[in-house]
Design a protein around this motif. Sequence first.
Motif, PDB file in Angstrom:
ATOM      1  N   ARG A 161      47.786  46.043  45.258  1.00 24.15           N
ATOM      2  CA  ARG A 161      49.086  45.964  45.930  1.00 24.15           C
ATOM      3  C   ARG A 161      49.828  44.758  45.354  1.00 24.15           C
ATOM      4  N   LEU A 162      50.953  45.039  44.720  1.00 23.37           N
ATOM      5  CA  LEU A 162      51.671  44.028  43.955  1.00 23.37           C
ATOM      6  C   LEU A 162      52.871  43.506  44.725  1.00 23.37           C
ATOM      7  N   LEU A 163      53.093  42.215  44.611  1.00 21.47           N
ATOM      8  CA  LEU A 163      54.240  41.592  45.254  1.00 21.47           C
ATOM      9  C   LEU A 163      55.534  42.186  44.706  1.00 21.47           C
ATOM     10  N   PRO A 164      56.589  42.213  45.519  1.00 19.37           N
ATOM     11  CA  PRO A 164      57.877  42.716  45.018  1.00 19.37           C
ATOM     12  C   PRO A 164      58.273  41.990  43.729  1.00 19.37           C
ATOM     13  N   GLY A 165      58.726  42.770  42.777  1.00 15.05           N
ATOM     14  CA  GLY A 165      59.159  42.189  41.507  1.00 15.05           C
ATOM     15  C   GLY A 165      58.089  42.128  40.437  1.00 15.05           C
ATOM     16  N   VAL A 166      56.823  42.410  40.780  1.00 13.06           N
ATOM     17  CA  VAL A 166      55.747  42.374  39.788  1.00 13.06           C
ATOM     18  C   VAL A 166      55.708  43.705  39.043  1.00 13.06           C
ATOM     19  N   ASP A 167      55.728  43.635  37.724  1.00 14.36           N
ATOM     20  CA  ASP A 167      55.709  44.817  36.877  1.00 14.36           C
ATOM     21  C   ASP A 167      54.295  45.393  36.830  1.00 14.36           C
ATOM     22  N   PRO A 168      54.102  46.648  37.254  1.00 19.04           N
ATOM     23  CA  PRO A 168      52.747  47.213  37.243  1.00 19.04           C
ATOM     24  C   PRO A 168      52.145  47.298  35.847  1.00 19.04           C
ATOM     25  N   ASP A 169      52.982  47.535  34.829  1.00 23.38           N
ATOM     26  CA  ASP A 169      52.448  47.593  33.459  1.00 23.38           C
ATOM     27  C   ASP A 169      51.880  46.247  33.041  1.00 23.38           C
ATOM     28  N   ALA A 170      52.621  45.185  33.346  1.00 24.16           N
ATOM     29  CA  ALA A 170      52.148  43.845  32.982  1.00 24.16           C
ATOM     30  C   ALA A 170      50.879  43.493  33.744  1.00 24.16           C
ATOM     31  N   PHE A 171      50.810  43.869  35.018  1.00 20.52           N
ATOM     32  CA  PHE A 171      49.618  43.564  35.815  1.00 20.52           C
ATOM     33  C   PHE A 171      48.419  44.327  35.270  1.00 20.52           C
ATOM     34  N   GLN A 172      48.618  45.560  34.880  1.00 18.88           N
ATOM     35  CA  GLN A 172      47.515  46.353  34.329  1.00 18.88           C
ATOM     36  C   GLN A 172      47.001  45.732  33.033  1.00 18.88           C
ATOM     37  N   ARG A 173      47.912  45.220  32.221  1.00 12.95           N
ATOM     38  CA  ARG A 173      47.468  44.542  30.990  1.00 12.95           C
ATOM     39  C   ARG A 173      46.650  43.290  31.310  1.00 12.95           C
ATOM     40  N   GLN A 174      47.052  42.566  32.353  1.00 12.67           N
ATOM     41  CA  GLN A 174      46.267  41.400  32.774  1.00 12.67           C
ATOM     42  C   GLN A 174      44.857  41.813  33.182  1.00 12.67           C
ATOM     43  N   LEU A 175      44.765  42.917  33.915  1.00 10.25           N
ATOM     44  CA  LEU A 175      43.446  43.407  34.341  1.00 10.25           C
ATOM     45  C   LEU A 175      42.562  43.742  33.140  1.00 10.25           C
ATOM     46  N   GLU A 176      43.151  44.366  32.152  1.00  7.53           N
ATOM     47  CA  GLU A 176      42.373  44.703  30.941  1.00  7.53           C
ATOM     48  C   GLU A 176      41.831  43.448  30.278  1.00  7.53           C
ATOM     49  N   GLU A 177      42.631  42.380  30.272  1.00  2.00           N
ATOM     50  CA  GLU A 177      42.164  41.114  29.694  1.00  2.00           C
ATOM     51  C   GLU A 177      41.038  40.510  30.520  1.00  2.00           C
ATOM     52  N   VAL A 178      41.137  40.623  31.839  1.00  2.00           N
ATOM     53  CA  VAL A 178      40.095  40.097  32.722  1.00  2.00           C
ATOM     54  C   VAL A 178      38.790  40.851  32.520  1.00  2.00           C
ATOM     55  N   ILE A 179      38.863  42.179  32.426  1.00  2.00           N
ATOM     56  CA  ILE A 179      37.659  43.000  32.250  1.00  2.00           C
ATOM     57  C   ILE A 179      37.028  42.733  30.889  1.00  2.00           C
ATOM     58  N   ASP A 180      37.854  42.650  29.849  1.00  2.39           N
ATOM     59  CA  ASP A 180      37.411  42.250  28.508  1.00  2.39           C
ATOM     60  C   ASP A 180      36.229  43.086  28.009  1.00  2.39           C
ATOM     61  N   ASP A 181      36.374  44.410  28.113  1.00  2.00           N
ATOM     62  CA  ASP A 181      35.336  45.311  27.625  1.00  2.00           C
ATOM     63  C   ASP A 181      36.011  46.575  27.122  1.00  2.00           C
ATOM     64  N   PRO A 182      36.012  46.817  25.820  1.00  2.00           N
ATOM     65  CA  PRO A 182      36.689  47.995  25.270  1.00  2.00           C
ATOM     66  C   PRO A 182      36.076  49.312  25.731  1.00  2.00           C
ATOM     67  N   LYS A 183      34.866  49.271  26.264  1.00  2.00           N
ATOM     68  CA  LYS A 183      34.244  50.503  26.744  1.00  2.00           C
ATOM     69  C   LYS A 183      34.503  50.759  28.225  1.00  2.00           C
ATOM     70  N   VAL A 184      35.368  49.958  28.824  1.00  4.24           N
ATOM     71  CA  VAL A 184      35.834  50.214  30.192  1.00  4.24           C
ATOM     72  C   VAL A 184      37.347  50.417  30.109  1.00  4.24           C
ATOM     73  N   ARG A 185      37.799  51.586  30.447  1.00  2.07           N
ATOM     74  CA  ARG A 185      39.237  51.856  30.374  1.00  2.07           C
ATOM     75  C   ARG A 185      39.820  52.011  31.786  1.00  2.07           C
ATOM     76  N   LEU A 186      41.099  51.757  31.866  1.00  2.00           N
ATOM     77  CA  LEU A 186      41.826  51.887  33.127  1.00  2.00           C
ATOM     78  C   LEU A 186      42.715  53.118  33.072  1.00  2.00           C
ATOM     79  N   GLU A 187      42.576  53.988  34.045  1.00  2.18           N
ATOM     80  CA  GLU A 187      43.418  55.174  34.162  1.00  2.18           C
ATOM     81  C   GLU A 187      44.302  55.024  35.396  1.00  2.18           C
TER      82      GLU A 187
END
Length: 439
Positions: free
Chosen positions: A314-340
């Motif tokens: 749940r994102l605060l008003p004004g937070v771009d979901p695409d940018a947040f998803q990219r942040q999550l990918e960096e946090v996970i840091d595993d190319p064999k785990v993908r986000l759908e």
Amino acid sequence: MMTAPPAIDWDAYFDEALDIFQRYLRIDTSNPPGNEWRAADFLEGILTAEGVPCQRYDAGGGRVSLRAVLPGDGSAGGPLLLLNHTDVVPVEREYWEEDPFGGVIRDGCVWGRGALDMKSLGVAELMAFLALKREGVPLRRDLVFLAVADEEAGGLYGIEWLARHHPDAIRAEYVINEGGGGVTELFGVHRPVFNVAVAEKGPLWLRLVAEGTSGHGSMPHDDNALERLVRALYRIHTWQRELVVYPLLDEYFSRLRRAGIFRGEATPEALAPVAAEDIRVRALLTNTISITMAQSGIKHNVIPGRAEAAIDCRLLPGVDPDAFQRQLEEVIDDPKVRLERVFAGWSEPSPYDTELFRTIEEVIRQHVEDAVVVPGVTVGFTDSRVFRNQGVVAYGFSGGLDTPELLRTFHGHNERVTIESFRLNCRLVYEVVRRMCAA
């Protein structure tokens, strides 16, 4: 000039409302699968008995929404739309003390799935609509009653479908919907506080998929999909996100401070210890992530080749979901785990310097002694986002007044609302609607 309201037998009015509420709760509209046609049939039967024609909108598979209109002369502006959804979240029956679809009255409460979310407000809106019809009061604007399907799953077969296929059905100047309401205690201070939600957080539902190499459980290896998923979930769980005081919350905390309910400064630093202890405050100030589902494996001694989990962001008003998803990918840091991506939504806030907000504020203060009214942010998401993104003023407003303990049954076991709260809800919603619409 506003005329005096017609006399209403409030005891009879409320007895009727309570009966409708109980019968409505007995209709199982758990989503999935929804079966909202059952609710549409029920509501249409009540409206047509009063001589009000209804329009049905069928998105297929029984996903039916219902609309009714009391026409006005337009002298006050565009329509006031009373929005409610007819579906409810599923239940785990074994954890309930009463039948979740029994509409049982016990200990001064009405029990059932949807008692809070949101059949009680739906009935309050319906009763306000019916009362104005019965009174024959000339209206200065159209009054629309709209009961929609599929809100609990994102509105694909409800409000989103209507916006795409029947945009005229959702035309309005003002919308009253779920997302707000009264609480008897806040920050440890016993004083009624009514939150009128003028904004909400944006949902971002994601599926994590980890893939690896299957094999025999007796021979561990480093490409276990489930272990990858567990590591990814641990990184998400331990990811520390900054606290942000969204600009609207300055007014929220300012009003609470003037009322003596909140003490201190509304800064991230000052609110950090509060957020550490209060999950509601933490949800107001951060982009939250809840791990809600996980599945993997076919047998005790087989290393799985695939593992999945669902996370509810749940994102605060004004937070771009695409940018947040990219942040999550960096946090996970595993190319064999993908986000759908499963679902995403966002909306701009509605202004609170409006006729509707002032009317709500006046009505609450006249009916609830010592009440404080604040503009707020809904930490969940609602169908209001569709209207706000079209420039329509949409508020989460309920006239109910509940304890923090009862409000915690929202989406939980033993969901219920006190009879007195429901009575107040009916009275306040009626009065707000009458003042906004009656000549």
